[in-house]
Enzyme design. Structure first.
Site, PDB file in Angstrom:
ATOM      1  N   THR A   1       0.834  -1.197   0.000  1.00 44.15           N
ATOM      2  CA  THR A   1       0.000   0.000   0.000  1.00 44.15           C
ATOM      3  C   THR A   1       0.867   1.244   0.000  1.00 44.15           C
ATOM      4  O   THR A   1       1.813   1.338   0.791  1.00 44.15           O
ATOM      5  CB  THR A   1      -0.909  -0.006   1.244  1.00 44.15           C
ATOM      6  OG1 THR A   1      -1.848  -1.084   1.133  1.00 44.15           O
ATOM      7  CG2 THR A   1      -1.658   1.297   1.405  1.00 44.15           C
ATOM      8  N   SER A   2       0.584   2.191  -0.876  1.00 43.09           N
ATOM      9  CA  SER A   2       1.269   3.482  -0.934  1.00 43.09           C
ATOM     10  C   SER A   2       2.775   3.285  -1.156  1.00 43.09           C
ATOM     11  O   SER A   2       3.168   2.818  -2.212  1.00 43.09           O
ATOM     12  CB  SER A   2       0.970   4.292   0.334  1.00 43.09           C
ATOM     13  OG  SER A   2       1.408   5.627   0.206  1.00 43.09           O
ATOM     14  N   SER A   3       3.618   3.619  -0.199  1.00 44.78           N
ATOM     15  CA  SER A   3       5.053   3.349  -0.349  1.00 44.78           C
ATOM     16  C   SER A   3       5.283   1.869  -0.621  1.00 44.78           C
ATOM     17  O   SER A   3       6.145   1.492  -1.421  1.00 44.78           O
ATOM     18  CB  SER A   3       5.813   3.774   0.910  1.00 44.78           C
ATOM     19  OG  SER A   3       7.186   3.473   0.805  1.00 44.78           O
TER      20      SER A   3
END
Length: 297
Positions: free
Chosen positions: A133-135
């Protein structure tokens, strides 16, 4: 089966499930810690899923957030949770070291942990997957690009294309890791071939199969903005040699639009995307869809 690790202090929400900190694994560089979850009912060789947390996150926190552990107990797969020790808890996806195969960055450390899990836990090197998720989504894209020999498929939650976050001069041990505002804001666009060439440049000479890719992104994402969704799909459609796609609205739920590239279904196609109308940063983890795409269920 002998698991060479020590019990971490985290107890997952509402259960006795817990992560184990891996103390006898050493990667390159040593900025990442590694945690594992190996269910008691494991039948080896077992699938491996690497789950990569977001900025301001941790392995322990993402273990609770991602909720893969009950499914690991049910279906008998190994979970690996990398833990970034950098300032802000982000993974390095900006340096050449991480973007390139065996470059010595965070991605190589994670790939080495997979090999460790195959040797020590009885993991199946032919059924190894990654999600984040995300990074962690950015790192998922990087791992799929730099280590197609390790990962067979990935599920990307609210990320950016492989190589999009590159920052000239960024180093693998820079703390905090480099940040690319142009990419984050969805202002970095390329042709499908240009994106594909980036992926291919990170492991020059590789001619083997490429991983299957599942991409999730919300239209209201204000952190890693929505144009990154189409750029990611452009990238992998080129890498995988896919030129046609079909959209299906309200799938797998209301407000989501499914896009399947090439032949196959949502569970068998090489590239599948989900655009989530009105969803911000980040799209919630869809565990069962991930496992179906990985072929575990």
């Amino acid at each position: 089966m002998k698991v060479l690790s020590t019990l971490a202090t985290l107890v997952a929400l509402g259960s006795s499930q817990s992560l184990s900190k891996v103390n006898d694994f050493s990667g390159t560089p040593t900025r990442l810690g590694m945690y594992s979850y190996v269910p008691k009912n494991l039948k080896t060789p077992a699938p491996i899923i690497v789950a990569v947390h977001h900025c301001q996150g941790s392995a322990q926190g993402y273990f609770s957030e991602s909720r893969y552990a009950p499914l690991a107990d049910q279906h008998g797969f190994i979970l690996i949770y990398p833990n970034s020790k950098s300032g802000g808890g982000c993974f390095d996806v900006a340096s050449d070291a991480t973007l390139k195969h065996d470059g010595g960055g965070d991605s190589q450390t994670i790939a080495n942990m997979v090999k460790y899990a195959v040797e020590k836990y009885g993991g199946d090197a032919n059924r190894t997957y990654v999600t984040g998720t995300s990074s962690g989504a950015m790192m998922t894209n990087v791992l799929l690009g730099a280590y197609p020999d390790v990962f067979k498929a990935g599920s990307i939650y609210s990320g950016v294309p492989d190589g999009c976050f590159a920052v000239p001069g960024s180093t693998a041990t820079q703390d905090p890791p480099g940040w690319n505002n142009q990419c984050a804001n969805g202002q970095l666009t390329k042709t499908a071939a240009q994106w594909g060439d980036l992926v291919r440049s990170y492991y020059p000479g590789y001619t083997g199969p490429r991983p299957r890719v599942l991409v999730w992104h919300g239209t209201a994402d204000s952190t890693l903005r929505y144009p990154n969704y189409q750029e990611t799909l452009k990238q992998w459609s080129n890498v995988l040699g896919l030129t046609t796609h079909k959209d299906t609205p309200n799938t797998p739920q209301s407000g989501y639009t499914q896009t399947i590239y090439g032949e196959g279904t949502a569970t068998t196609a090489q590239l599948v995307g989900y655009s989530a109308q009105g969803v911000g940063h980040t799209v919630p983890v869809h565990q069962n869809d991930d496992l179906a795409f990985f072929g575990i269920v």
